[in-house]
Structures are given as structure tokens and as C-alpha cells.
Scaffold this active site. Structure first.
Site, PDB file in Angstrom:
ATOM      1  N   ASP A 186      24.056  -0.562   1.840  1.00  0.00           N
ATOM      2  CA  ASP A 186      25.504  -0.935   2.267  1.00  0.00           C
ATOM      3  C   ASP A 186      25.656  -1.526   3.592  1.00  0.00           C
ATOM      4  OD1 ASP A 186      26.496   0.128  -0.147  1.00  0.00           O
ATOM      5  OD2 ASP A 186      27.194   2.108   0.863  1.00  0.00           O
TER       6      ASP A 186
ATOM      7  N   LYS B  34      30.375  -4.418   0.424  1.00  0.00           N
ATOM      8  CA  LYS B  34      31.375  -3.351   0.715  1.00  0.00           C
ATOM      9  C   LYS B  34      31.980  -3.115   1.824  1.00  0.00           C
ATOM     10  CE  LYS B  34      31.617  -0.512  -3.417  1.00  0.00           C
ATOM     11  NZ  LYS B  34      32.420   0.345  -3.156  1.00  0.00           N
TER      12      LYS B  34
ATOM     13  N   MET C 127      38.281   5.637   7.174  1.00  0.00           N
ATOM     14  CA  MET C 127      39.107   4.614   6.620  1.00  0.00           C
ATOM     15  C   MET C 127      40.806   4.436   6.805  1.00  0.00           C
ATOM     16  SD  MET C 127      37.028   4.373   3.082  1.00  0.00           S
ATOM     17  CE  MET C 127      37.132   6.287   2.626  1.00  0.00           C
TER      18      MET C 127
HETATM   19  N1  SAH Z   1      29.937   8.060   3.627  1.00  0.00           N
HETATM   20  C1  SAH Z   1      30.374   7.739   4.924  1.00  0.00           C
HETATM   21  C2  SAH Z   1      31.746   7.189   5.026  1.00  0.00           C
HETATM   22  C3  SAH Z   1      32.086   6.137   4.142  1.00  0.00           C
HETATM   23  S1  SAH Z   1      33.814   5.385   4.143  1.00  0.00           S
HETATM   24  C4  SAH Z   1      29.834   8.796   5.833  1.00  0.00           C
HETATM   25  O1  SAH Z   1      29.671   9.890   5.565  1.00  0.00           O
HETATM   26  O2  SAH Z   1      30.455   8.323   7.134  1.00  0.00           O
HETATM   27  C5  SAH Z   1      33.720   4.220   5.419  1.00  0.00           C
HETATM   28  C6  SAH Z   1      34.640   4.725   6.561  1.00  0.00           C
HETATM   29  O3  SAH Z   1      33.594   5.601   7.349  1.00  0.00           O
HETATM   30  C7  SAH Z   1      34.930   3.665   7.722  1.00  0.00           C
HETATM   31  O4  SAH Z   1      36.066   3.108   7.280  1.00  0.00           O
HETATM   32  C8  SAH Z   1      34.857   4.502   8.905  1.00  0.00           C
HETATM   33  O5  SAH Z   1      36.250   5.323   8.837  1.00  0.00           O
HETATM   34  C9  SAH Z   1      33.947   5.618   8.721  1.00  0.00           C
HETATM   35  N2  SAH Z   1      32.590   5.040   9.408  1.00  0.00           N
HETATM   36  C10 SAH Z   1      31.520   5.033   8.823  1.00  0.00           C
HETATM   37  N3  SAH Z   1      30.557   4.690   9.769  1.00  0.00           N
HETATM   38  C11 SAH Z   1      31.183   4.634  10.956  1.00  0.00           C
HETATM   39  C12 SAH Z   1      30.804   4.515  12.174  1.00  0.00           C
HETATM   40  N4  SAH Z   1      29.633   4.118  12.701  1.00  0.00           N
HETATM   41  N5  SAH Z   1      31.856   4.659  13.331  1.00  0.00           N
HETATM   42  C13 SAH Z   1      33.089   4.925  12.966  1.00  0.00           C
HETATM   43  N6  SAH Z   1      33.291   5.012  11.775  1.00  0.00           N
HETATM   44  C14 SAH Z   1      32.512   4.958  10.960  1.00  0.00           C
END
Ligand code: SAH
Length: 516
Positions: free
Chosen positions: A42, A64, A180
Site C-alpha cells: 500500500d 490507495k 482519516m
Molecule cells: N491500518 C492503518 C490505518 C489505515 S487508514 C493503521 O493501522 O495505521 C489511513 C489513515 O491512517 C490515514 O488517513 C491516517 O489518518 C492514518 N495514518 C497511517 N499512517 C500514518 C502516519 N504515519 N502518520 C499519521 N497518520 C497515519
């Protein structure tokens, strides 16, 4: 008996990649990557993790990115996983953070289960806990909160039929972490306040948590939407709401490291870049690796082979680089020989690292100069007297002549044998020029004269004015006086030069430069 591929049962592993720092994947996740045949990854999974994947593996970017046209639809991804597994492959589905937290991992394994495809799920460090940790915010704390809720801010909270019960959540959990939610931030904060959360509640927004690009801003439910807009904080970011945010004042550790936010170009050879990068990383720098030198074997080892037959005739063997040691011993071993072939001559190393490497091949250097340069080595040898001595120098095809010349001048019989060569890799020119021109680079580090020359060659500069313009606001660090002279000979200025010519000293000088 050869195994028929069609009989092999494929399997899909949903692996949490962690929040961004490639060091935050699980041991299990990494070992699965190491035997992947197909990796579907991803946008939010660190691309640096792909270095663990075998070269022959198929890499598929599933894209995505919020707001941008998806590379593959979720249905296509689900189907792709089923198809690859059906063809007998070991498939790693690498997902940002934890696969089962807002990552649609549930949907992916549902399809696998329905299709009868074997699968496993490996959890990951989710970005909510990572963002809190790396922003210096304990997500729970005995004195502030006993509960935390993770929610998605993706849904339009004003829409009827939203899955989120804002009335209950607004005051229902001590800490709220919203994934998000950047686009909907104004509506989210309004909803929380309208449903009874104190408008003065502290809020942090953390972007690209745990990576060198991390950025955090802090405000309250009343102010945060404006702060995020003014600071142009874009996704991916997390919103952390609750009293625990105030603890950041005291325990922000990640962004406080001395080199945090500094973009530093590392120009060592790929093989050697790691020590310097590790030192800079440790202090929070964002290292941009431009391997300006590629080390390759020489075209023919006939010359070296002849010398290996008559090592006993030498009084001294001088090792002037790590690669010299490595390629010399590789060839020695290939010939069925080992360190015992060096039982006659004395051995000298140009510096500490070279001596340390020699030790791993079973040789303790008899001589280490006071100053770690070719000149320093020449001087130390002259002190011992070299008249009439037979000296072998296994080294790069092209190197400075100062050492052999000085020794010959003092009456030594010197044989220079090329054991490897330096070549400047092609192809990164535009990327490097863009990085420099956009002001993205704070510093360039040089660890040998050839890194300087190859760096300039890689820039493909038209003139020295062109170079000066590109390097106008860039700080230059050089490991020692020879390297520094090559820099100034090319019309540039050296800003940082450590007293001792070692990588740890270079790192220390860079840290002092930014902290003084
Ligand atoms: N499965 C992922 C989340 C996916 S949804 C997890 O467990 O983290 C995608 C959202 O995750 C983004 O819009 C943001 O809000 C958050 N996100 C993912 N990686 C991030 C990062 N390094 N820093 C800040 N927000 C992050």
C-alpha cells in the site's frame, strides 16, 4: 524430483507494516517478507521494507491514497490475492499500520476465506499509537484518562446513518484518536463540542508519524482546525484529542532530536553508507542516500594472483581502504588460501575502521598511523625506515599516488596492485538536481575525495557557477583535510570538518553544528 508449481498450495499473509518507520514492522512480518514470492503493498507501507523481499519476487503497488484515484479498486485487490494464491505463490499483503484497523484488511481476508485460500494475519503497530508515542503523548495516563477510542473521520459526520455515535463518543472516552480525519476536521471538532466536549480540550495533529517527515501541531478543539489549515497539514495525519496531549510539552522526544527535520545527503558508497546513515538517523536526520560510488571488481585479477603467490617476499602490505581489505581477502580465499599467507610481511592499515576489518580476517595491523590519511601512513612508515623494503599496496584502480610516491622517494620498492575499482553510478542526476534546486537539502556529506568528484560528476554540472548555484544554501561536511581540499578545489566551501577523520567524529561535528 522437481516440484510441480500447480501442486504447491499458495497462501496469503496479511502483514502489518507498521506506521512508517521501517524498523517498526514485527519480526514475524519481516521474516515473511524475506520469503515472499509476491508482495502487494500500500501507499502507507514504508517502501523501505521492500528491501527485505527476495529480488525475484513480484512487487505490486496497490496504491490507495485518500483523494487520489486508486491504482486498484478494493475488489481488484481482493481478487488479485485470490489469483496469486491459486497459482501457488506465497503472497504478502503488506498494509500500513495494523491490517485490521481501518485498513479494509477484514474485507480482504473475508474474500480469501470465502474462496478457500489459506491465510494468516500478522498485526502491526497501528499509526494511532505510533503517532502518540512519536509526538510525546502517552495515549493513556493514570492522571488523565483511563480509556481511548479509535475512530474514523472519513465519514461525513453530518450525514444521517453515520456509524459513529458522536453524542456518546464526545465525552465517552478520555482520549480519542481519529484516523482519516483531516478533510473533515472542522466538522469533527464541531461535533465533539456540540456534543458536550470542552472546547478547551487539547488536540494534536500528527502527520507522517514515526518518519523523518513527521510534523505535529497542537491546539484545542476551538483552534485546531485553523492551525491545521494555516500550517497546511495534509493527510496522512491523525488527530489526538484529550488531556494527555498536554504531556507533550514535557516528553516530546522524537522531534527534539538534534538533527530532526534536517535533510542530509549521504554520498558514501552503498556498502559504506550504513554507518554514517545510522549515526545521522540516530540523531533524527532525514538521510537522502546518493551512492556516488559503486565498487566493482577489477576486470582481471592476474596481477593480484601473482602477488598472492609471493606475499612472503614483501616486508609490508599496506591497506588503504576497507574495500582494499575486502577484495584482497576475497581473492585470497578464492585461491584456497587464508590469513596464514600473510605470516611473513608486516601489515599496516590507514585507519581504525580498516584495522578493525582486517581483524575480522584474522590479521592484527602492526601499524596504524597517527593521522588516518595516505600522507599519515607514509609518514609513520618513514619513521620506521623504508629504504630497500618491499612494499605491496592492494587498492583501487584509480587512487592518489602520494603514498607510493613518498615511499619510493625514500628508497622503498613499491608494488601497487589494483583489487577493485570505483565507478560513478548513472541515472540519479535529475533527482539530485531537483532535490538541491528545491532547497530540500540542508547538507551534503563527503567521506572521501572520490565521493566529491563523483558527486559533481553525478550533478552533471555545466560550470562551477552552476554547481555553486545548486549548492548555494547547502552546508558541506567533509570527513578530513584531503576530502575538504577536493571540495575547495572545486570552488565550494567546507562548513564542517571533524578533528579526527572517522565517521563517529563526523556525525558528532554535524550534531554540534546544528546544536551550537
Ligand atoms: N491500518 C492503518 C490505518 C489505515 S487508514 C493503521 O493501522 O495505521 C489511513 C489513515 O491512517 C490515514 O488517513 C491516517 O489518518 C492514518 N495514518 C497511517 N499512517 C500514518 C502516519 N504515519 N502518520 C499519521 N497518520 C497515519
Amino acid at each position: 524430483m522437481s516440484e510441480k508449481n500447480s501442486n504447491k498450495v499458495g497462501k496469503v499473509y496479511l502483514v502489518g507494516a507498521g506506521p512508517g518507520d521501517p524498523g517498526l514492522i514485527t519480526v514475524r512480518g519481516k521474516s515473511l517478507l524475506e520469503r515472499a514470492e509476491v508482495v502487494v503493498y500500500d501507499y502507507l507501507a514504508s517502501p523501505k521494507l521492500l528491501k527485505h523481499v527476495p529480488k525475484e519476487a513480484e512487487l505490486i503497488y496497490a496504491g490507495k491514497k485518500g483523494g487520489v484515484k486508486h491504482t486498484h479498486t478494493q475488489e481488484e485487490i481482493n481478487q488479485m490475492l485470490v489469483d496469486w494464491a491459486a497459482s501457488g505463490k506465497t503472497v504478502i499483503r503488506l498494509k500500513g499500520g495494523d491490517p485490521f484497523i481501518f485498513g479494509r484488511g477484514g474485507e480482504e481476508v473475508e474474500t480469501l476465506a470465502e474462496s478457500g485460500v489459506p491465510f494468516e494475519v500478522v498485526p502491526g503497530v497501528t499509526s494511532a499509537t505510533a503517532a502518540a508515542t512519536y509526538a510525546g503523548i502517552p495515549i493513556t495516563h493514570r492522571e488523565h484518562t483511563a480509556s481511548v477510542a479509535f475512530l474514523t473521520g472519513h465519514e461525513d459526520p453530518t450525514k444521517p446513518g453515520s456509524n459513529i455515535d458522536w453524542a456518546k463518543l464526545a465525552t465517552g472516552a478520555g482520549t480519542l484518536v481519529v484516523y482519516m480525519g483531516i478533510k473533515n476536521l472542522p466538522i469533527i471538532v464541531k461535533n465533539l463540542v456540540d456534543n458536550g466536549r470542552d472546547p478547551k480540550t487539547p488536540v494534536a495533529v500528527v502527520r507522517w508519524a514515526s518518519t523523518p517527515e513527521q510534523r505535529s501541531v497542537v491546539g484545542t478543539l476551538e483552534t485546531i482546525a485553523d492551525i491545521v489549515r494555516e500550517n497546511e497539514i495534509k493527510p496522512p495525519a491523525l488527530i489526538i484529542v484529550g488531556e494527555v496531549v498536554t504531556l507533550r510539552d514535557k516528553i516530546d522526544w522524537f522531534e527534539k532530536r538534534p538533527l530532526f527535520g534536517k535533510r542530509i545527503v549521504v554520498t558514501r558508497t552503498r556498502e559504506q553508507a550504513s554507518e554514517l546513515m545510522a549515526g545521522l538517523d540516530e540523531n533524527g536526520a532525514n538521510c537522502l542516500e546518493y551512492a556516488t560510488i559503486k565498487i566493482e571488481p577489477v576486470d582481471s585479477y592476474d596481477e593480484l594472483d601473482e602477488e598472492l603467490e609471493r606475499l612472503h617476499e614483501y616486508h609490508w602490505i599496506l591497506f588503504t581502504s576497507l574495500h582494499g581489505v575486502k577484495y584482497f581477502f576475497d581473492r585470497l580465499h578464492k585461491k584456497g588460501l587464508d590469513a596464514r599467507s600473510l605470516n611473513g610481511p608486516s601489515v599496516a592499515a590507514v585507519g581504525r575502521a580498516t584495522a578493525d576489518l582486517l581483524l575480522t580476517y584474522g590479521i592484527r595491523a602492526d601499524l596504524l598511523p597517527a593521522v588516518f590519511t595516505g600522507e599519515g601512513l607514509a609518514e609513520s612508515l618513514l619513521d620506521q625506515g623504508v629504504e630497500g623494503r618491499n612494499i605491496l599496496i592492494p587498492r583501487a584502480e584509480k587512487a592518489r599516488e602520494i603514498l607510493p610516491e613518498t615511499l619510493r622517494g625514500a628508497g622503498a620498492q613499491v608494488t601497487v596492485t589494483p583489487v577493485y575499482k570505483n565507478v560513478a553510478p548513472q541515472g540519479k542526476q535529475q533527482e539530485l538536481r531537483d532535490d538541491l534546486a528545491s532547497g530540500k537539502v540542508n547538507m551534503v556529506t563527503f567521506t572521501s575525495s572520490s565521493t566529491v568528484r563523483n558527486f559533481l560528476a553525478m550533478l552533471g554540472a555545466e560550470s562551477s557557477d552552476d554547481v555553486k548555484l545548486l549548492m548555494k544554501d547547502v552546508v558541506i561536511a567533509a570527513i578530513g583535510p584531503i576530502t575538504a581540499k577536493t571540495v575547495t578545489d572545486n570552488g565550494l566551501q567546507v562548513d564542517i570538518q571533524p578533528e579526527n577523520y572517522t565517521i563517529p567524529d563526523l556525525v558528532q561535528s554535524i550534531v554540534s553544528y546544528y546544536t551550537k
